[in-house]
Design an enzyme around this catalytic site. Structure first.
Site, PDB file in Angstrom:
ATOM      1  NE  ARG A  46      -0.001   1.270   2.881  1.00 23.64           N
ATOM      2  CZ  ARG A  46       1.681   2.574   3.524  1.00 23.64           C
ATOM      3  NH1 ARG A  46       2.767   2.012   4.382  1.00 23.64           N
ATOM      4  NH2 ARG A  46       1.558   3.878   3.729  1.00 23.64           N
ATOM      5  N   GLY A  47       0.621   2.060  -0.024  1.00 28.58           N
ATOM      6  CA  GLY A  47       1.190   3.900  -0.072  1.00 28.58           C
ATOM      7  C   GLY A  47       1.178   4.463  -1.668  1.00 28.58           C
ATOM      8  CB  ALA A  48       0.125   7.147  -3.850  1.00 31.87           C
ATOM      9  NE  ARG A  86      -6.077   0.865  -1.488  1.00 32.76           N
ATOM     10  CZ  ARG A  86      -5.079   1.473  -0.256  1.00 32.76           C
ATOM     11  NH1 ARG A  86      -4.042   1.236   0.000  1.00 32.76           N
ATOM     12  NH2 ARG A  86      -5.976   2.311   0.183  1.00 32.76           N
ATOM     13  CD  GLN A 193      -3.008   2.889   6.827  1.00 32.23           C
ATOM     14  OE1 GLN A 193      -3.142   2.765   7.702  1.00 32.23           O
ATOM     15  NE2 GLN A 193      -3.749   2.477   5.673  1.00 32.23           N
ATOM     16  CG  ASP A 234      -3.145   7.489  -1.650  1.00 32.33           C
ATOM     17  OD1 ASP A 234      -2.617   7.984  -0.091  1.00 32.33           O
ATOM     18  OD2 ASP A 234      -2.748   6.525  -2.134  1.00 32.33           O
ATOM     19  CG  ASN A 244      -2.279  11.252   2.409  1.00 30.82           C
ATOM     20  OD1 ASN A 244      -1.350  10.677   2.386  1.00 30.82           O
ATOM     21  ND2 ASN A 244      -1.800  11.489   3.887  1.00 30.82           N
ATOM     22  CE  LYS A 245      -4.958   5.877   4.235  1.00 26.78           C
ATOM     23  NZ  LYS A 245      -5.932   4.582   4.304  1.00 26.78           N
TER      24      LYS A 245
END
Ligand code: MRU
Length: 361
Positions: A46-48, A86, A193, A234, A244-245
């Protein structure tokens, strides 16, 4: 960080399973694009930027054994599967577009050579991301004082990228420049996370880290112990709105309330000039179970409604600066981001595919 987030070895893709950290360090191997898509969807990775690298490697795996028209048809199917995993991280679409360009330019190659060419393109995306993170880290480090305490949200570290990290890349670069940096990490409900991943990788690098529950950020900011907030993104729109998150937006509001700078560390691959504002950014909604359960146990009564958007949008007006590998963008972002993006070519931050890792056949 010694552990690799993602790696291409012997025509297989290896990823550390981030769902199991920090308890278990299990590395999984993938030799098929469907497996890579599932790994992205279920957040093994995960993570862009890391998602972008994984998708690029997935394309190379998917094209193996195909050439010409068949490769084109196959690409359409592979890209569709990967794109559906995603929606918010623009790096995913960006990497697929770059792989498609490489494919179209090499359609005359026979299958083994085409495969190696696409593998090299994926490796070039990996290398460029690493180089971008190191470069933006240096720019970001200049914004920190000789002693700095940084509050961050989610994980924008080595685990979210090809390596080094974006927000945590700034922390790492500041430390390499001789600054004394400490980090407060929001736990980042519901996937944790911050508590699991940011804390894990900073601890591995012996960077002081203190984990707080998300609802403590206001108290910590009011206490005066935070010098700046740094988060990843992201997708950042042309006007500087930052997806973002989930939980990033309230953090930006709190930072403004307490006169603490709010920085976004963003490789240019995460900036989407085709999105005029945050309103156009698609926000992923994930399974209600991520909220309704904790460590596999129900924490809400059966049958209650659950809302689980994975990201939020922070309006540009709350963002002090956006740190890229080409320099630090300040308001007005419509101008500053366009200028930085214009100077950016796909391979600007790293070597181009076919330069150093030339196909062997
Ligand atoms: O749902 P995730 O864990 O993929 O969300 C990750 C983030 O929100 C990160 O901050 C973002 O992708 C930037 S990572 C350099």
């Amino acid at each position: 960080m010694a552990v690799k987030t993602i790696e291409w070895r012997g025509d297989r893709v290896f990823m550390i399973d981030q769902r199991l950290l920090p308890g278990k360090e299990i590395v999984r191997a993938y030799d098929d694009y469907r497996g890579v898509a599932e790994a992205i969807r279920t957040m093994v990775i995960r993570g862009a930027p890391a998602i972008g690298v994984a998708a690029a490697m997935g394309v190379a795996l998917g094209i193996k054994g195909h050439a010409g028209k068949r490769a084109e048809t196959r690409f359409a199917q592979v890209a569709k599967t990967l794109r559906a995993t995603r929606p918010t991280a623009v790096n995913l679409a960006w990497a697929l577009e770059r792989m498609e360009r490489a494919l179209r330019e090499n359609l005359t190659l026979e299958a083994p050579r085409l495969f190696r060419r696409l593998r090299d393109e994926a490796l070039a995306i990996y290398d460029a991301d690493l180089a971008a993170n190191r470069a933006l880290g240096k720019f970001g480090a200049e914004l920190l004082g000789a002693e700095a305490t940084v509050l961050t949200h989610c994980n924008a570290g080595a685990l979210a990228t090809a390596g080094y990290g974006t927000a945590l890349g700034v922390v790492r670069a500041a430390r390499e420049a001789g600054k004394r940096v400490a980090v407060y990490a929001d736990e980042t409900r519901p996937f944790l996370q911050g508590a699991r991943l940011t804390a894990w990788e900073l601890r591995k690098d012996r960077i002081p880290v203190t984990v707080i529950a998300d609802n403590m950020a206001g108290t910590v900011l009011r206490s005066g112990r935070i010098d700046c907030v740094i988060v990843g993104t992201d997708r950042t729109a042309a006007n500087g709105d930052v997806a973002n998150k989930i939980g990033t937006y309230p953090l930006a509001v709190l930072a403004r309330r307490h006169h603490v700078p709010f920085y976004v560390a963003a490789p240019l691959s995460s900036i989407d000039l085709a999105c005029a504002s945050g309103e156009q950014i698609p926000i992923e909604e994930r399974s209600p179970l991520e909220i309704a359960e904790f460590a596999g146990k129900a924490v809400t009564p059966k049958g209650v409604g659950v809302f689980n958007p994975a990201f939020d949008v922070t309006p540009a007006e709350l963002v002090t600066a956006i740190i890229t590998e080409r320099g630090v963008a300040r308001p007005s972002y419509a101008k500053s981001l366009a200028r930085l993006k214009k100077a950016h070519s796909p391979n600007a931050a790293g070597r181009s595919a076919g330069q150093a890792r030339r196909p062997t056949g």
